[in-house]
Design a protein around this motif. Structure first.
Motif, PDB file in Angstrom:
ATOM      1  N   ARG A   1       0.823  -1.317   0.077  1.00 13.05           N
ATOM      2  CA  ARG A   1       0.053  -0.070   0.111  1.00 13.05           C
ATOM      3  C   ARG A   1       0.835   1.280   0.026  1.00 13.05           C
ATOM      4  O   ARG A   1       0.542   2.202  -0.713  1.00 13.05           O
ATOM      5  CB  ARG A   1      -1.072  -0.091   1.131  1.00 13.05           C
ATOM      6  CG  ARG A   1      -1.985   1.060   1.480  1.00 13.05           C
ATOM      7  CD  ARG A   1      -3.032   0.886   2.318  1.00 13.05           C
ATOM      8  NE  ARG A   1      -2.535   0.511   3.562  1.00 13.05           N
ATOM      9  CZ  ARG A   1      -2.340  -0.547   3.998  1.00 13.05           C
ATOM     10  NH1 ARG A   1      -2.943  -1.788   3.524  1.00 13.05           N
ATOM     11  NH2 ARG A   1      -2.005  -0.824   5.313  1.00 13.05           N
TER      12      ARG A   1
ATOM     13  N   HIS B   1       2.276   1.906  -3.428  1.00  6.40           N
ATOM     14  CA  HIS B   1       1.183   2.170  -4.275  1.00  6.40           C
ATOM     15  C   HIS B   1       0.808   3.470  -4.054  1.00  6.40           C
ATOM     16  O   HIS B   1       0.853   4.504  -5.081  1.00  6.40           O
ATOM     17  CB  HIS B   1       0.000   1.344  -4.045  1.00  6.40           C
ATOM     18  CG  HIS B   1      -1.247   1.760  -5.073  1.00  6.40           C
ATOM     19  ND1 HIS B   1      -1.051   1.670  -6.238  1.00  6.40           N
ATOM     20  CD2 HIS B   1      -2.380   2.389  -4.567  1.00  6.40           C
ATOM     21  CE1 HIS B   1      -2.213   2.296  -6.958  1.00  6.40           C
ATOM     22  NE2 HIS B   1      -3.219   2.542  -5.645  1.00  6.40           N
ATOM     23  N   GLU B   2       0.920   3.992  -2.837  1.00  8.75           N
ATOM     24  CA  GLU B   2       0.584   5.611  -2.540  1.00  8.75           C
ATOM     25  C   GLU B   2       1.952   6.453  -3.176  1.00  8.75           C
ATOM     26  O   GLU B   2       1.719   7.781  -3.633  1.00  8.75           O
ATOM     27  CB  GLU B   2       0.447   5.790  -1.028  1.00  8.75           C
ATOM     28  CG  GLU B   2      -0.867   5.114  -0.415  1.00  8.75           C
ATOM     29  CD  GLU B   2      -0.797   5.307   0.851  1.00  8.75           C
ATOM     30  OE1 GLU B   2       0.050   5.744   1.532  1.00  8.75           O
ATOM     31  OE2 GLU B   2      -1.980   5.063   1.634  1.00  8.75           O
ATOM     32  N   GLU B   3       3.198   5.956  -3.103  1.00  2.52           N
ATOM     33  CA  GLU B   3       4.325   6.524  -3.364  1.00  2.52           C
ATOM     34  C   GLU B   3       4.164   6.576  -5.193  1.00  2.52           C
ATOM     35  O   GLU B   3       4.835   7.880  -5.600  1.00  2.52           O
ATOM     36  CB  GLU B   3       5.643   5.715  -3.128  1.00  2.52           C
ATOM     37  CG  GLU B   3       6.739   6.431  -3.336  1.00  2.52           C
ATOM     38  CD  GLU B   3       7.069   7.809  -2.861  1.00  2.52           C
ATOM     39  OE1 GLU B   3       7.713   8.522  -3.403  1.00  2.52           O
ATOM     40  OE2 GLU B   3       6.555   8.029  -1.796  1.00  2.52           O
TER      41      GLU B   3
ATOM     42  N   LEU C   1       1.407   6.691  -6.719  1.00  2.00           N
ATOM     43  CA  LEU C   1       0.448   7.920  -7.066  1.00  2.00           C
ATOM     44  C   LEU C   1       0.936   9.246  -7.053  1.00  2.00           C
ATOM     45  O   LEU C   1       0.588  10.249  -7.511  1.00  2.00           O
ATOM     46  CB  LEU C   1      -0.768   7.446  -6.210  1.00  2.00           C
ATOM     47  CG  LEU C   1      -1.522   6.129  -6.532  1.00  2.00           C
ATOM     48  CD1 LEU C   1      -2.697   5.916  -5.579  1.00  2.00           C
ATOM     49  CD2 LEU C   1      -2.183   6.154  -7.873  1.00  2.00           C
ATOM     50  N   ARG C   2       1.735   9.364  -5.828  1.00  2.00           N
ATOM     51  CA  ARG C   2       2.351  10.579  -5.419  1.00  2.00           C
ATOM     52  C   ARG C   2       3.297  11.025  -6.847  1.00  2.00           C
ATOM     53  O   ARG C   2       3.289  12.188  -6.956  1.00  2.00           O
ATOM     54  CB  ARG C   2       2.863  10.477  -4.099  1.00  2.00           C
ATOM     55  CG  ARG C   2       3.358  11.955  -3.601  1.00  2.00           C
ATOM     56  CD  ARG C   2       4.245  11.683  -2.366  1.00  2.00           C
ATOM     57  NE  ARG C   2       3.091  11.154  -1.140  1.00  2.00           N
ATOM     58  CZ  ARG C   2       3.431  10.092  -0.990  1.00  2.00           C
ATOM     59  NH1 ARG C   2       4.440   9.315  -1.133  1.00  2.00           N
ATOM     60  NH2 ARG C   2       2.481   9.551   0.106  1.00  2.00           N
TER      61      ARG C   2
END
Length: 810
Positions: A670, A673-675, A677-678
């Motif tokens: 997770r 994935h957030e990285e 998206l960032r």
């Protein structure tokens, strides 16, 4: 008589003729079986003989491999198999033709023998030669007549070493007493010798009668257990692995069962004979007589008389010849074959068409179909499960029975793995009702063995502990309804034994428990090991607190050169009499026997101080005994909870079962994935929504560039303000709801139940947590908003599409 004599003579003549005919037939069969292939080579045949032989060979019936059942047809996906499973190469087709011709000759020359197992059908119903099914890394297989029965396996399981019985006391070796210098004459024996002889005679008759009954019962049981004759004895065929001696430091030839991995000698009588052998290079037929099982077989595969090979290859093993024979034969062959070219008659076996076996970790852990296997033995049943298949960690269970029908259970042994309570083995004796649990190190109470008949408190039980894991050095605790015995080791006070006698409870209501209404202690006996720092006369060996009689008895250790030990007894009286007067220590309150009397022990002050010290130690011993009772109740309660939960432990390396490891892996995924998206958000064009408002293809002007910059900054500023307002609104909402909840609590505080108060406190704690989080977010947003605005403004001034028009403003 003459008629009978003539009839007997006729029968004997017929038997002799029949025996001669059988011997002649056997001789012909032996000659034919010795060299079935070479016989065809050495015989000079005419064309008519050849045609007749071909006609007979064509008429010889062969076993059709298509009739064999395919057990893997419904369990395998044939579409995923490689091409080697579905087709045959030209070399394999040639080999199948050779095998078919060889099988026809064998069936013609040896019609009484079992058809050869040469080219069965595989999973795709394609014939394959057996030698090509073995990979070169495997050992050669042998086709043997199987052995009937499983007595060896039954004996292995039923002759297991019996488990130790914790309730059975250890028998110590009797020590011989020292020789006595003076002996007393024994009293004269006045019993009747005649009565003794009659009693002995009656005992012998009774014993003989019991022995007779026992023998008859044993014969009856043996007759009932006698196995019925097997109609298929000697007709079953089973594949085993044969390991030949000579290579890899193998001293002698032996068999290996491929299903169990156990080895057996070739002299074992369970093997009735060998039909054929094969490996990844060749195929051999046993031409030796198996009348004496496999004991007299010669396993020299290079001997063509004993072992008929199918494929002629250069790597075929040869018979070992002496130096003289070898030199003579080679010389003749060199002279005759001088100048001639050698003809290559060898046949290379095609490579194996079978894929390399790959076993997944899940399948390897399953160990058997569906993870469960049941093996039935004589008066026993063994059940096996894969690890983690049962929720209680059960992996194996051995049940023994009293009768052959397996209806009367005698005992049950259960093995466990991966249990959080470290339970390893449970032994249940159905005859006595005794349960014995064995634990591995690591139990919360350092429990090692627990033997019991009931889990109720104050019942017969034995607990053994790991003494190194306990601070008090407790090794063993034995409990009955009226007593409790504890054994210690390695204590600083040298205590090694404590025995507590309990009395009956005076009164007990239905609501009273063992904790609120403990059993009264009547007597406490303590024993101590020798303390070398003290003299033997002052080192207590045994201490007895007679609580009901108000007495204390002491027994000291015995000196090395003495045969008796000192003793001392105190009468523990109350400090105040019935009139309220203080009781003073009197000489009759201490009775002692000393091996060597000492002056200071006769003083009343010494005796008084000793009695006061013993009173304190009695209180301490009673308290420790009460703690032992409470510990037993705690252990029983813990064991009940463990049996109900039976939680299993999972290794940190088992990522599929370990929930913590799984959660950590999901959290890392997770975060990644957030990285991502960032990073994708950072790569987005922040001017795209504003550039889309301009006409397509129109060139950007200075005024439009300034307007784009201002609109982008204004929009970002408004989004920062909206985010701050949203956080502020959520903060105010949470605060108002908390205030309402607090007001409701003030109004209904008197009528609230403990459950409602717990819910209110839990809500307040969660609400305060959310309010603090919102307050921190709002404060952080206010600090970072100006920095974010300045960073965007700097990016706009440096943007390659606006940098030419905004140079004037920098």
């Amino acid at each position: 008589m003459e008629v009978l004599k003539e009839k007997v003579e006729e029968e004997e003549a017929a038997e002799r003729e029949e025996a001669a005919e059988r011997a002649e037939r056997a001789d012909r069969m032996d000659k034919a079986m010795m060299r079935p292939v070479e016989a065809r080579k050495e015989t000079t045949m005419t064309p008519e003989t050849l045609r007749d032989l071909e006609r007979k060979l064509a008429e010889t019936p062969l076993p059709s491999p298509a009739k064999l059942p395919l057990s893997t047809k419904d369990t395998l996906d044939l579409s995923k198999l490689p091409l080697s499973y579905k087709t045959n190469t030209p070399r394999e087709e040639h080999l199948l033709q050779v095998a078919d011709n060889f099988s026809r000759q064998y069936s013609h020359l040896c019609p009484d023998r079992v058809p050869l197992f040469l080219h069965p059908l595989n999973e795709c119903e394609v014939p394959k030669f057996v030698s090509t099914t073995i990979r070169p890394t495997l050992l050669p297989y042998s086709e043997l007549y199987n052995w009937d029965g499983c007595a060896q396996f039954v004996s292995d399981f039923l002759t297991m070493v019996p488990l130790p019985d914790p309730l059975k006391p250890r028998i110590k070796k009797e020590e011989k007493p020292p020789p006595k210098k003076y002996t007393i004459k024994p009293p004269r024996d006045l019993t009747s010798r005649f009565e003794q002889e009659q009693e002995i005679k009656r005992q012998e008759e009774k014993k003989a009668e019991e022995e007779k009954l026992r023998r008859e019962e044993q014969e009856r049981v043996m007759e009932a257990e006698k196995a019925k004759p097997d109609p298929l004895h000697g007709l079953r065929v089973h594949s085993w692995v044969l390991v030949l001696s000579g290579k890899r430091e193998v001293p002698e030839t032996f068999f290996i069962d491929p299903f169990t991995g156990r080895s057996y000698s070739t002299q074992d009588e369970h093997f009735l004979g060998i039909e054929s052998l094969w490996n990844h290079k060749n195929y051999w037929i046993n031409m030796q007589d198996c009348w004496n099982y496999c004991k007299d077989l010669v396993f020299d595969l290079g001997d063509p008389v004993r072992w008929e090979y199918m494929v002629l290859g250069t790597d075929k093993p040869h018979l070992s010849l002496t130096e003289d024979d070898d030199s003579g034969v080679n010389d003749d062959d060199d002279v005759e074959n001088l100048g001639k070219e050698d003809e290559d008659k060898s046949f290379d076996m095609p490579p194996s068409w079978v894929e390399q076996i790959e076993i997944s970790p899940e399948a390897f852990e399953t160990r058997c179909p569906n993870g469960k296997k049941v093996i039935q033995y004589k008066r026993a049943k063994l059940e096996k499960w894969a690890p983690y298949l049962n929720s209680n960690g059960l992996v194996s269970r051995l049940t023994t029975y009293q009768d052959l029908e397996c209806t009367e259970v005698v005992e049950i042994k259960e093995w466990y793995q991966n249990r959080e309570d470290t339970l390893e083995l449970r032994h249940i004796n159905k005859t006595t009702g005794l349960h014995t649990d064995y634990f591995q190190p690591g139990h919360p109470q350092a429990l090692r063995v627990h033997s019991y008949k009931s889990m109720l408190p104050e019942m017969d039980r034995v607990m053994e502990f790991y003494e190194t894991a306990r601070v008090d050095g407790l090794i063993k605790r034995e409990e009955t309804p009226k007593t409790m015995t504890e054994h210690y080791q390695g204590r600083a006070d040298f205590l090694s034994y404590r025995h507590i006698n309990f009395g009956s409870r005076t009164k007990k209501s239905d609501g009273d428990s063992s904790e609120s209404n403990p059993r009264p202690m009547v007597k406490i006996t303590e024993r101590f090991s020798r303390n070398p720092a003290k003299p033997a006369d002052e080192d207590v060996a045994e201490r007895v607190f007679l609580i009901s009689e108000e007495r204390i008895q002491l027994r000291f250790h015995c000196r090395d050169d003495y045969i008796t030990a000192s003793r001392r007894e105190f009468l523990r009286r109350t400090e105040v009499d019935s009139k309220g007067n203080k009781v003073i220590m009197t000489p009759d309150m201490c009775v002692s026997f000393e091996v060597e009397p000492m002056e200071h022990t006769k003083k009343l002050l010494y005796q008084y101080e000793t009695m006061m010290q013993l009173k304190n130690e009695e209180k301490l011993s009673r308290h420790q005994a009460w703690e032992s009772e409470m510990e037993v109740l705690e252990i029983l309660k813990l064991r009940e909870e463990e049996e109900e939960a039976h939680t299993l432990t999972v290794s940190i390396y088992d990522t599929k079962r370990n929930e913590k490891s799984k959660e950590y892996r999901e959290a890392m995924e997770r975060v990644m994935h957030e990285e991502h998206l960032r990073q994708m958000e950072a790569q987005l064009d922040y001017l795209a929504p504003f550039l889309a408002q301009l006409p397509p293809g129109e060139k950007l002007t200075r005024w439009q560039a300034v307007r784009l910059k201002d609109e982008c900054l204004s929009d970002f500023k408004q989004r920062l303000i909206d985010k701050a307002n949203l956080i502020q609104a959520r903060f105010e909402k949470e605060t108002q709801e908390l205030q309402k909840k607090q007001q409701w609590y003030q109004e209904n505080q008197v009528t609230l139940t403990p459950e409602d108060e717990d819910l209110y406190l839990s809500y307040c704690s969660q609400a305060m947590f959310r309010i603090r989080i919102l307050e921190q977010r709002l404060s952080r947003h206010k600090e970072l908003a100006p920095l974010k605005y300045l960073a965007l403004e700097e990016k706009l001034y440096k943007d390659p599409r606006l940098v030419e028009f905004l140079k004037v403003f920098t």
